[in-house]
Write an enzyme that holds these catalytic residues in place. Structure first.
Site, PDB file in Angstrom:
ATOM      1  N   ASP A  30       0.817  -1.213   0.000  1.00 21.27           N
ATOM      2  CA  ASP A  30       0.000   0.000   0.000  1.00 21.27           C
ATOM      3  C   ASP A  30       0.855   1.268   0.000  1.00 21.27           C
ATOM      4  OD1 ASP A  30      -2.254   1.592   0.078  1.00 21.27           O
ATOM      5  OD2 ASP A  30      -2.464   1.469   2.253  1.00 21.27           O
ATOM      6  N   TYR A  67      -6.052  -2.567  13.021  1.00 20.01           N
ATOM      7  CA  TYR A  67      -6.893  -1.445  12.606  1.00 20.01           C
ATOM      8  C   TYR A  67      -8.337  -1.642  13.054  1.00 20.01           C
ATOM      9  CZ  TYR A  67      -2.994   0.181   9.786  1.00 20.01           C
ATOM     10  OH  TYR A  67      -1.767   0.658   9.362  1.00 20.01           O
ATOM     11  N   GLU A  94       1.438  -0.680  13.855  1.00 22.60           N
ATOM     12  CA  GLU A  94       0.567   0.188  13.063  1.00 22.60           C
ATOM     13  C   GLU A  94      -0.806   0.215  13.699  1.00 22.60           C
ATOM     14  OE1 GLU A  94       0.280  -0.730   8.899  1.00 22.60           O
ATOM     15  OE2 GLU A  94       2.437  -1.100   8.686  1.00 22.60           O
TER      16      GLU A  94
END
Length: 595
Positions: free
Chosen positions: A163, A467, A504
């Site tokens: 990405d 996420y 992340e």
């Protein structure tokens, strides 16, 4: 590989500047011995993609050529002469005066050629053919697809499994430099907390093994605090000043090599006295717990793409200091040597990551799930190249005190059968090549759960990308926090002695978009997202750090899921803070630990 530095025995000349450049069509004739026709000016270092307008220009798939001349004088030809590239993305074939010097695969690490014989006094023609394709043999990984539409020519498309935009070209500095006939090829140096210092010198040239080697440890003021001899050895510096984030004190190892014929080469390598270890679910720096605060960080911005930009990287580290961060991960490739040197000097801790991203055949061109998994570890052909990349990365960055850990990959298919067999030799090789035996990790994604992950036991500490609240449970931060905490607890049960950190976590945020109800994409939602995750981290004593995704907005492959790139940055692409930056600054300044 030693960084090009001017010394009493070496001359260094930059070949940066404007080169001739041309995109090459399929099967176009290549003649490395002649000047390019129909070329255009191209700055080096830079990514070529954004320099000129045109979608076909930016998204070109395949070969391109860079060319320039440089002049060699008689004094330069007295010893050996080398040509060195900081990085060329992704493969390079280098010619000098119509003669092939060699090639290099891997777009984020340096390589060099000796050109003593191929170069000549006067003008020399340097030609570099570059290929930007990513496929199932490269790191990072991608796919090449031939698209056909009625009435149109066949179109080649390169789909990355990651990405971020596939910037390419000669992206880091280029030099020529001289050495004596017998010269220092490499230096390994490590300083420990008690003042112990270890060194190992590699030399090249006729009868190099019989040369006399002298080493001196110099403090930051230039005072000699230790003298030794030999290609390898150890000694001790009394009461060394330790390197840490608050006081990044640097020493220098001065090395002098004298051959039997009287040939002398000198080089100075920078290092620090410090130790990294793991104990009781904590990462320790100099035997004190360090809580990692910072980001995953791309090396990218503006029209230069991923090209080396000293002003931008210095600004970025200044922003890290401003926000209260102490660390970052070089996601998802080794950063430039100049960045590592700045981190040494400014006291920034670095998780040094290889370009092994996209090792998952289920990923699409934006790094999101939805591809066509066929069995990643049976499909990819990256294993030997991956070993070579890990060796190159450790060799380049082994002496940097800022490097506290190695990351072998980002978000591989670590839940699939075959992952453990793929990564176990890589982790072992990385430790074998590193005299400091720094921790090694493999950064995993949501598909690799406490029950399904095949590589957790290989890692010295766990780095998880999660996420919750964005790619699932979107808009429901209370539910996201519950799911996140449950998963972290599951990994702790499985690996009770290993520190865990988030590598992340983040939410796409449009700068200037505000909403009283903190809806998705607003600056308020990003801030509340950070708050919710922070509360989970604070409730679990074994969490060793938090790296937000991402430091700044960045370019990605074109896709309806990405509006002008990835917008999860805490800073915009031009480094303006979003609202969440002020929340993180307050949070991180309140988290008190020795570093």
């Amino acid at each position: 590989m030693l960084y090009p530095r001017m010394t009493s025995s070496r001359m260094v000349f930059e070949l940066n500047g404007i080169w001739d450049f041309k995109l090459l069509k399929k099967k176009e004739e290549r003649d490395a011995g002649r000047r390019l026709k129909d070329s255009m000016p191209m700055p080096v270092p830079s990514s070529y993609n954004d320099i000129y307008p045109g979608r076909d220009f930016a998204d070109h798939v395949g070969d391109m050529v860079y060319q320039r001349t440089f002049t060699v004088t008689n004094p330069v030809k007295q010893g050996r002469l080398f040509l060195r590239f900081g990085a060329v993305t992704h493969t390079a074939e280098v010619w000098l005066n119509g003669e092939l010097l060699g090639s290099h695969k891997g777009g984020f690490l340096p390589f060099s050629f000796e050109i003593s014989k191929q170069s000549r006094v006067g003008e020399n023609l340097l030609t570099v053919f570059v290929n930007n394709i990513v496929d199932y043999t490269t790191l990072p990984c991608g796919r090449v697809v031939e698209e056909e539409f009625p009435g149109l020519e066949q179109r080649t498309v390169n789909l990355p499994n990651f990405d971020f935009y596939n910037y390419s070209g000669i992206m880091r500095p280029v030099w020529i430099y001289t050495t004596p006939d017998v010269y220092i090829e490499d230096i390994e140096v490590y300083g420990k907390m008690d003042g112990s210092v270890y060194w190992k010198i590699q030399a090249e040239g006729e009868s190099a093994d019989k040369a006399k080697v002298t080493v001196r440890v110099l403090d930051a003021e230039g005072r000699c605090v230790y003298t030794g001899t030999g290609y390898s050895g150890s000694g001790r510096v009394e009461a060394p000043r330790l390197w840490d984030t608050q006081d990044p004190y640097l020493y220098r190892l001065w090395v002098r090599l004298q051959s039997k014929s009287g040939n002398v080469d000198e080089y100075t390598e920078i290092f620090g006295f410090r130790e990294v270890s793991i104990r009781d679910c904590r990462i320790l720096l100099n035997e004190k717990p360090v809580y990692l605060k910072g980001f995953g960080k791309h090396e990218e911005g503006g029209s230069r793409g991923r090209g080396t930009d000293m002003a931008l990287m210095t600004k970025d580290l200044g922003l890290l200091k401003w926000i209260g961060a102490n660390s970052f991960r070089t996601s998802h490739y080794p950063n430039s040597e100049e960045m590592m040197q700045l981190c040494d000097r400014m006291g920034i801790l670095v998780i040094d990551e290889s370009p092994a991203v996209g090792l998952n055949t289920g990923f699409t061109a934006t790094g999101l799930l939805g591809g066509n998994p066929k069995g990643t570890w049976e499909t990819l052909r990256t294993k030997e190249h991956h070993k070579h990349v890990m060796e190159e990365m450790v060799k380049r960055d082994k002496n940097h005190p800022c490097v506290i850990a190695w990351s072998a990959a980002n978000e591989p298919a670590s839940q699939e059968d075959g992952a453990k067999e793929y990564f176990a030799p890589l982790v072992a090789l990385t430790k074998e090549k590193d005299i400091q035996k720094r921790p090694v990790t493999i950064v995993t994604y949501e598909g690799s759960t406490p029950k399904t992950c095949k590589v957790a036991e290989l890692c010295d500490f766990l780095v998880l990308n999660r996420y919750r609240g964005w790619y699932d449970t979107e808009g429901n931060l209370k539910g996201a926090a519950v799911k996140l905490k449950e998963e972290l607890e599951g990994f702790h049960v499985r690996c009770p002695e290993k520190p865990i950190m988030l590598g992340e976590y983040g939410a796409d945020t449009i700068a200037g978009l505000h909403d009283l109800n903190a809806r998705l994409f607003s600056e308020e939602y990003q801030t509340e997202f950070m708050r919710a995750y922070g509360e989970v981290f604070d409730s679990l004593p074994y969490i060793a750090g938090e790296h937000v995704w991402v430091f700044a907005d960045f370019a990605t492959a074109e896709n309806i899921k990405r509006v002008d790139g990835n917008k999860k940055g805490i800073f915009t692409r031009d480094r303006r803070p979003k609202q969440a930056a002020y929340f993180l600054k307050s949070r991180w300044e309140e988290i008190r630990n020795p570093y």
